[in-house]
Design an enzyme around this catalytic site. Structure first.
Site, PDB file in Angstrom:
ATOM      1  N   HIS A   1      -2.281   1.529   8.801  1.00  0.00           N
ATOM      2  CA  HIS A   1      -3.399   0.803   8.199  1.00  0.00           C
ATOM      3  C   HIS A   1      -3.585  -0.523   8.931  1.00  0.00           C
ATOM      4  CE1 HIS A   1      -6.069  -1.122   5.391  1.00  0.00           C
ATOM      5  NE2 HIS A   1      -5.161  -2.003   5.015  1.00  0.00           N
TER       6      HIS A   1
ATOM      7  N   HIS B   1     -12.814  -3.733   4.431  1.00  0.00           N
ATOM      8  CA  HIS B   1     -11.362  -3.936   4.403  1.00  0.00           C
ATOM      9  C   HIS B   1     -10.691  -3.496   5.709  1.00  0.00           C
ATOM     10  CE1 HIS B   1      -7.363  -3.652   1.981  1.00  0.00           C
ATOM     11  NE2 HIS B   1      -7.112  -3.684   3.277  1.00  0.00           N
TER      12      HIS B   1
ATOM     13  N   GLU C   1       0.828  -1.213   0.000  1.00  0.00           N
ATOM     14  CA  GLU C   1       0.000   0.000   0.000  1.00  0.00           C
ATOM     15  C   GLU C   1       0.859   1.258   0.000  1.00  0.00           C
ATOM     16  OE1 GLU C   1      -2.991  -0.317  -0.633  1.00  0.00           O
ATOM     17  OE2 GLU C   1      -3.761  -2.181   0.235  1.00  0.00           O
TER      18      GLU C   1
ATOM     19  N   HIS D   1      -6.740  -3.806  10.104  1.00  0.00           N
ATOM     20  CA  HIS D   1      -7.982  -4.499   9.747  1.00  0.00           C
ATOM     21  C   HIS D   1      -8.799  -4.800  11.010  1.00  0.00           C
ATOM     22  CE1 HIS D   1      -5.913  -6.383   5.884  1.00  0.00           C
ATOM     23  NE2 HIS D   1      -6.025  -5.069   5.820  1.00  0.00           N
TER      24      HIS D   1
ATOM     25  N   GLU E   1     -16.222   9.662  24.010  1.00  0.00           N
ATOM     26  CA  GLU E   1     -14.844   9.933  23.619  1.00  0.00           C
ATOM     27  C   GLU E   1     -14.683  10.165  22.108  1.00  0.00           C
ATOM     28  OE1 GLU E   1     -12.760  10.315  26.020  1.00  0.00           O
ATOM     29  OE2 GLU E   1     -10.899  10.532  24.888  1.00  0.00           O
TER      30      GLU E   1
HETATM   31  O1  2HA Z   1      -0.706  -5.577   3.807  1.00  0.00           O
HETATM   32  O2  2HA Z   1      -3.482  -4.820   4.456  1.00  0.00           O
HETATM   33  O3  2HA Z   1      -4.316  -3.647   2.276  1.00  0.00           O
HETATM   34  C1  2HA Z   1      -1.884  -6.159   3.425  1.00  0.00           C
HETATM   35  C2  2HA Z   1      -2.970  -5.171   3.438  1.00  0.00           C
HETATM   36  C3  2HA Z   1      -3.363  -4.633   2.141  1.00  0.00           C
HETATM   37 ZN    ZN Z   2      -5.358  -3.904   4.241  1.00  0.00          ZN
END
Ligand code: 2HA
Ligand code: ZN
Length: 289
Positions: free
Chosen positions: A149, A220, A125, A151, A179
């Protein structure tokens, strides 16, 4: 000179690198990084680069083109997790699963100056990270340095059942937990489902980053940014916590979103006033005078 720089015998001992690794561990322990899910970049400060330079490779790698251009990021150095790396492995094998890249004078290519051993390369990414850094650096007068980033489950679950727009999701998160509006007074951006890893999702995300310091990727995950590692991690944590509260409340409510009690717009305004927050007015209902 800072103590850590004087005493460091390797890159991993420098303060910014320890903070980078710690965030990876903390995120993994939160359950936000299944497999190779998620990635992290840090835009190094001038003094970080000075302290790191003695540990750079003798010869930098080849310049590699990125599929986006970010002229304002020319000459910047980024620490990045590697493509395909598992967050749980960053602390034990940092120089293999993370590395440092330098951006060229045009802001459209990078080269490796440390790490990514055994043929690794920066995160898949990278396009999103570099474009987002450019936008957030401009929006914060250079303060923003961390792009994270992950998940997290509740945020992802929420995007399966609620309307996918920034205002709707922000309001639900604000209403769920006091909060929230303190942690993200401008709200959270939402990108509809897109193929990850490329220039299109990078551009869609960075557009929203002009306004928001966090952006959800539907089905995602989430990008959270900040001036330092605590700020970015804390923002991720707060958004996922609020989404978790929403998910639980909705389950307890038989699946309905007709909740008995939520924080009112009057309440949200009162919090903003009390804490002097730069709140996104467009996300509150207009007051009837
Ligand atoms: O690194 O999270 O979006 C893997 C991911 C791709
Ligand atoms: Zn990801």
């Amino acid at each position: 000179m800072r103590d850590d720089a004087n005493l460091a015998t390797c890159m991993e001992e420098l303060a910014f690198m320890r903070s980078f690794v710690r965030l990876c561990d903390d995120g993994y322990r939160q359950g936000w990084h299944e497999r190779n899910g998620g990635n992290l970049t840090y835009r190094m400060a001038t003094e970080d680069v000075a302290f790191a330079r003695p540990f750079f490779n003798e010869t930098p790698g080849e310049w590699k083109r990125m599929d986006v251009e970010a002229p304002s990021m020319a000459g910047e150095f980024f620490v990045s997790t590697s493509a395909g790396s598992y967050m749980r492995n960053i602390s034990s094998e940092t120089s293999r699963y993370a590395g440092i890249v330098e951006i060229n004078d045009e802001g459209n290519a990078y080269r490796v100056v440390w790490g990514f051993e055994d043929g690794g390369r920066p995160t898949s990414e990278l396009s999103s990270h570099v474009l987002n850094h450019a936008v957030r650096a401009a929006a914060t007068d250079g303060a923003c340095r961390v792009m994270y980033h992950a998940h997290p489950s509740s945020v992802i679950a929420m995007t399966m059942v609620v309307e996918l727009n920034s205002r709707t999701i922000t309001r639900l998160l604000w209403q769920a937990m006091t909060e929230s509006i303190i942690a993200f007074p401008m709200g959270v951006g939402v990108v509809p489902w897109m193929v990850p890893g490329g220039a299109d999702i990078a551009k869609a995300t960075s557009k929203l980053m002009r306004t928001y310091d966090a952006v959800i990727w539907a089905s995602h995950g989430l990008f959270a940014t900040g001036a330092d590692f605590d700020a970015a991690f804390g923002l991720m944590h707060a958004i996922e916590k609020a989404a978790g509260v929403y998910v639980r409340a909705r389950c307890m409510n038989g699946g309905s979103d007709n909740f008995r009690n939520t924080i009112t717009d009057e309440g949200l305004r009162a919090i903003a006033e009390e804490f002097n927050l730069p709140i996104n007015e467009a996300f509150l209902e207009e007051t009837l005078i």
